[in-house]
Design a protein around this motif. Structure first.
Motif, PDB file in Angstrom:
ATOM      1  N   LEU A   1       0.853  -1.189   0.000  1.00  0.00           N
ATOM      2  CA  LEU A   1       0.000   0.000   0.000  1.00  0.00           C
ATOM      3  C   LEU A   1       0.888   1.238   0.000  1.00  0.00           C
TER       4      LEU A   1
ATOM      5  N   VAL B   1      -2.070   5.477   2.856  1.00  0.00           N
ATOM      6  CA  VAL B   1      -3.304   4.726   2.633  1.00  0.00           C
ATOM      7  C   VAL B   1      -3.559   3.840   3.859  1.00  0.00           C
ATOM      8  N   LEU B   2      -4.754   3.949   4.382  1.00  0.00           N
ATOM      9  CA  LEU B   2      -5.140   3.216   5.584  1.00  0.00           C
ATOM     10  C   LEU B   2      -4.934   1.707   5.405  1.00  0.00           C
TER      11      LEU B   2
ATOM     12  N   PRO C   1      -5.881  -1.274   7.702  1.00  0.00           N
ATOM     13  CA  PRO C   1      -6.431  -1.806   8.953  1.00  0.00           C
ATOM     14  C   PRO C   1      -5.829  -3.145   9.362  1.00  0.00           C
ATOM     15  N   GLN C   2      -5.493  -3.989   8.364  1.00  0.00           N
ATOM     16  CA  GLN C   2      -4.908  -5.295   8.713  1.00  0.00           C
ATOM     17  C   GLN C   2      -3.519  -5.112   9.324  1.00  0.00           C
TER      18      GLN C   2
ATOM     19  N   LYS D   1       1.558  -7.803  -0.493  1.00  0.00           N
ATOM     20  CA  LYS D   1       1.358  -9.085  -1.183  1.00  0.00           C
ATOM     21  C   LYS D   1       2.627  -9.461  -1.926  1.00  0.00           C
TER      22      LYS D   1
ATOM     23  N   LYS E   1      -1.438  -3.481 -14.995  1.00  0.00           N
ATOM     24  CA  LYS E   1      -2.780  -3.806 -15.466  1.00  0.00           C
ATOM     25  C   LYS E   1      -3.604  -4.604 -14.474  1.00  0.00           C
ATOM     26  N   LEU E   2      -2.954  -5.396 -13.618  1.00  0.00           N
ATOM     27  CA  LEU E   2      -3.747  -6.249 -12.732  1.00  0.00           C
ATOM     28  C   LEU E   2      -3.214  -6.379 -11.306  1.00  0.00           C
ATOM     29  N   LEU E   3      -1.931  -6.682 -11.173  1.00  0.00           N
ATOM     30  CA  LEU E   3      -1.432  -7.061  -9.837  1.00  0.00           C
ATOM     31  C   LEU E   3      -1.517  -5.933  -8.813  1.00  0.00           C
ATOM     32  N   ALA E   4      -1.343  -4.697  -9.260  1.00  0.00           N
ATOM     33  CA  ALA E   4      -1.430  -3.571  -8.327  1.00  0.00           C
ATOM     34  C   ALA E   4      -2.507  -2.598  -8.798  1.00  0.00           C
ATOM     35  N   ASN E   5      -3.183  -1.987  -7.854  1.00  0.00           N
ATOM     36  CA  ASN E   5      -4.088  -0.889  -8.177  1.00  0.00           C
ATOM     37  C   ASN E   5      -3.324   0.383  -7.860  1.00  0.00           C
TER      38      ASN E   5
ATOM     39  N   VAL F   1      -3.844   3.391  -7.732  1.00  0.00           N
ATOM     40  CA  VAL F   1      -4.420   4.467  -6.906  1.00  0.00           C
ATOM     41  C   VAL F   1      -3.923   4.326  -5.466  1.00  0.00           C
ATOM     42  N   ILE F   2      -3.798   3.064  -5.015  1.00  0.00           N
ATOM     43  CA  ILE F   2      -3.471   2.839  -3.600  1.00  0.00           C
ATOM     44  C   ILE F   2      -2.211   2.010  -3.371  1.00  0.00           C
TER      45      ILE F   2
ATOM     46  N   LEU G   1      -7.341 -11.365  -4.989  1.00  0.00           N
ATOM     47  CA  LEU G   1      -6.440 -10.266  -5.329  1.00  0.00           C
ATOM     48  C   LEU G   1      -6.907  -8.939  -4.715  1.00  0.00           C
ATOM     49  N   ARG G   2      -7.929  -8.333  -5.268  1.00  0.00           N
ATOM     50  CA  ARG G   2      -8.610  -7.179  -4.660  1.00  0.00           C
ATOM     51  C   ARG G   2     -10.080  -7.317  -5.053  1.00  0.00           C
TER      52      ARG G   2
ATOM     53  N   LYS H   1     -11.554  -7.704 -15.184  1.00  0.00           N
ATOM     54  CA  LYS H   1     -10.806  -8.117 -16.386  1.00  0.00           C
ATOM     55  C   LYS H   1     -11.485  -9.309 -17.070  1.00  0.00           C
TER      56      LYS H   1
ATOM     57  N   LEU I   1     -11.602   0.767  -0.237  1.00  0.00           N
ATOM     58  CA  LEU I   1     -10.664   0.139   0.696  1.00  0.00           C
ATOM     59  C   LEU I   1     -11.417  -0.651   1.758  1.00  0.00           C
ATOM     60  N   GLN I   2     -10.641  -1.419   2.534  1.00  0.00           N
ATOM     61  CA  GLN I   2     -11.238  -2.118   3.674  1.00  0.00           C
ATOM     62  C   GLN I   2     -11.834  -1.096   4.648  1.00  0.00           C
TER      63      GLN I   2
ATOM     64  N   LYS J   1     -12.733   1.146   7.733  1.00  0.00           N
ATOM     65  CA  LYS J   1     -11.795   1.746   8.667  1.00  0.00           C
ATOM     66  C   LYS J   1     -11.677   0.950   9.974  1.00  0.00           C
TER      67      LYS J   1
ATOM     68  N   GLN K   1     -12.177  -2.266  10.518  1.00  0.00           N
ATOM     69  CA  GLN K   1     -11.863  -3.685  10.325  1.00  0.00           C
ATOM     70  C   GLN K   1     -13.046  -4.619  10.522  1.00  0.00           C
TER      71      GLN K   1
ATOM     72  N   PHE L   1     -12.019   5.740  -1.422  1.00  0.00           N
ATOM     73  CA  PHE L   1     -10.764   6.491  -1.397  1.00  0.00           C
ATOM     74  C   PHE L   1     -10.391   6.887  -2.808  1.00  0.00           C
TER      75      PHE L   1
ATOM     76  N   THR M   1      -7.512   9.899  -5.091  1.00  0.00           N
ATOM     77  CA  THR M   1      -6.454  10.898  -4.962  1.00  0.00           C
ATOM     78  C   THR M   1      -7.087  12.288  -4.849  1.00  0.00           C
TER      79      THR M   1
END
Lengths: 77, 227
Positions: A9, A13-14, A16-17, A40, A64-68, A70-71, B56-57, B64, B102-103, B105, B107, B146, B148
């Motif tokens: 992250l 960026v927050l 929580p985990q 990850k 394209k996929l593994l990371a976003n 924005v965050i 993944l997210r 995709k 995002l997750q 706040k 949890q 969230f 920018t």
């Protein structure tokens, strides 16, 4: 060949985990832990043996996929 | 009016949405994610759930998937695309909507009724809607909107903030923000206002014997605006 990628992250960026892990570590008397940021890890087996080509491809996969983006930030190891 | 609800492996609000759309007069069709194309539609809905197990997210794999190309094409040509909950997450992952969910706040998975205020009625979704503060249901672990600073400026400049968390009187305050979302954002539009993504579930609020019926205002109004 194998290419390794770490996605984390971005600062600010927050997470929580990560926060929950930090609090648990503190509770387990690891009082020196100030912050934990969770990420990850990817182990990617690609068919090419050309390292430069493989890294270029993996970079594209990150974007394209593994990371976003924005965050998250990515790092190819 | 014709609508299509896309089903991904792990979608679980698809049938609720089907019931809601049909109740208000849509001729709805269910479309499997591997189907080659989407039938002619006036509205495409990406339903809630846990598409591809949230791997993944949330929404990233669905974003995709094979069918999503047709959804993007439809959206870019001005077609109405509604994403609820996981559907909202998918829309941000495709890039059709800015930002990310995002997750939460604190949890926790949140499952409760909330109030949301409609911020912009100049669009097909909310024009002429009879009620401006709706009681709707949320059920999510990743609903903390969230983006920018530049994206937030653009959202404000283009009136893209669709619905915000508030109390029953419409007061938007941090204490009525269930998940930590920036500016209490519960839902946003695309620039052209043809795409709407939101975390609350209007399809769960269409029968007063089950919960609230504020979802009726949403669907009744939507089909009227499409006629």
């Amino acid at each position: 060949m194998k290419v390794k990628v770490i996605v984390t992250l971005k600062n600010g960026v927050l997470d929580p985990q990560g926060k929950a892990i930090q609090q648990t570590l503190n509770g387990m008397s690891f009082s020196e832990v100030k912050e934990v940021r969770q990420g990850k890890y990817f182990d990617i087996e690609v068919s090419t043996t050309d390292e430069k080509k493989a890294r270029t491809k993996v970079e594209e996969m990150c974007k394209k996929l593994l990371a976003n983006l924005v965050i998250e930030d990515y790092k190819i190891l | 009016m014709k609508s299509s609800v896309i089903i991904f492996p792990g979608s679980n609000c698809d049938r609720d949405m089907d019931v809601a759309l049909k109740k208000f007069g849509f001729k709805n069709q269910m479309v499997w994610h591997n189907d080659p194309e989407i039938p002619k539609s006036d509205l495409i809905v990406l339903p809630g759930g846990f598409s591809y197990g949230d791997y993944l997210r949330c929404g990233s794999i669905a974003g995709k998937s094979k069918i999503i190309k047709s959804v993007i094409e439809f959206a870019n040509s001005g077609g109405l695309v509604l994403g609820i909950c996981n559907g909202f997450q998918i829309l941000t992952e495709t890039g059709l909507l800015p930002g990310v969910l995002l997750q939460n706040k604190y949890q926790k998975f949140i499952c409760k009724n909330v109030y949301v205020k409609i911020n912009n009625k100049e669009n097909k979704y909310f024009k002429n809607i009879k009620k401006e503060i709706l009681e709707l249901h949320i059920a999510h672990n990743e609903g903390n909107y969230f983006c920018t600073e530049e994206e937030m400026k653009s959202l404000n400049d283009n009136n893209q903030i669709a619905v915000t968390y508030c109390n029953e009187n419409g007061k938007e305050d941090e204490q009525f923000n269930p998940n930590g979302a920036l500016k209490n954002i519960a839902g946003i539009f695309s620039k052209k206002k043809n795409i709407l993504g939101m975390m609350p579930h209007p399809e769960r609020m269409i029968d007063k014997y089950l919960s609230s019926n504020d979802g009726n205002f949403f669907f009744e109004n939507l089909i009227e605006n499409l006629k």
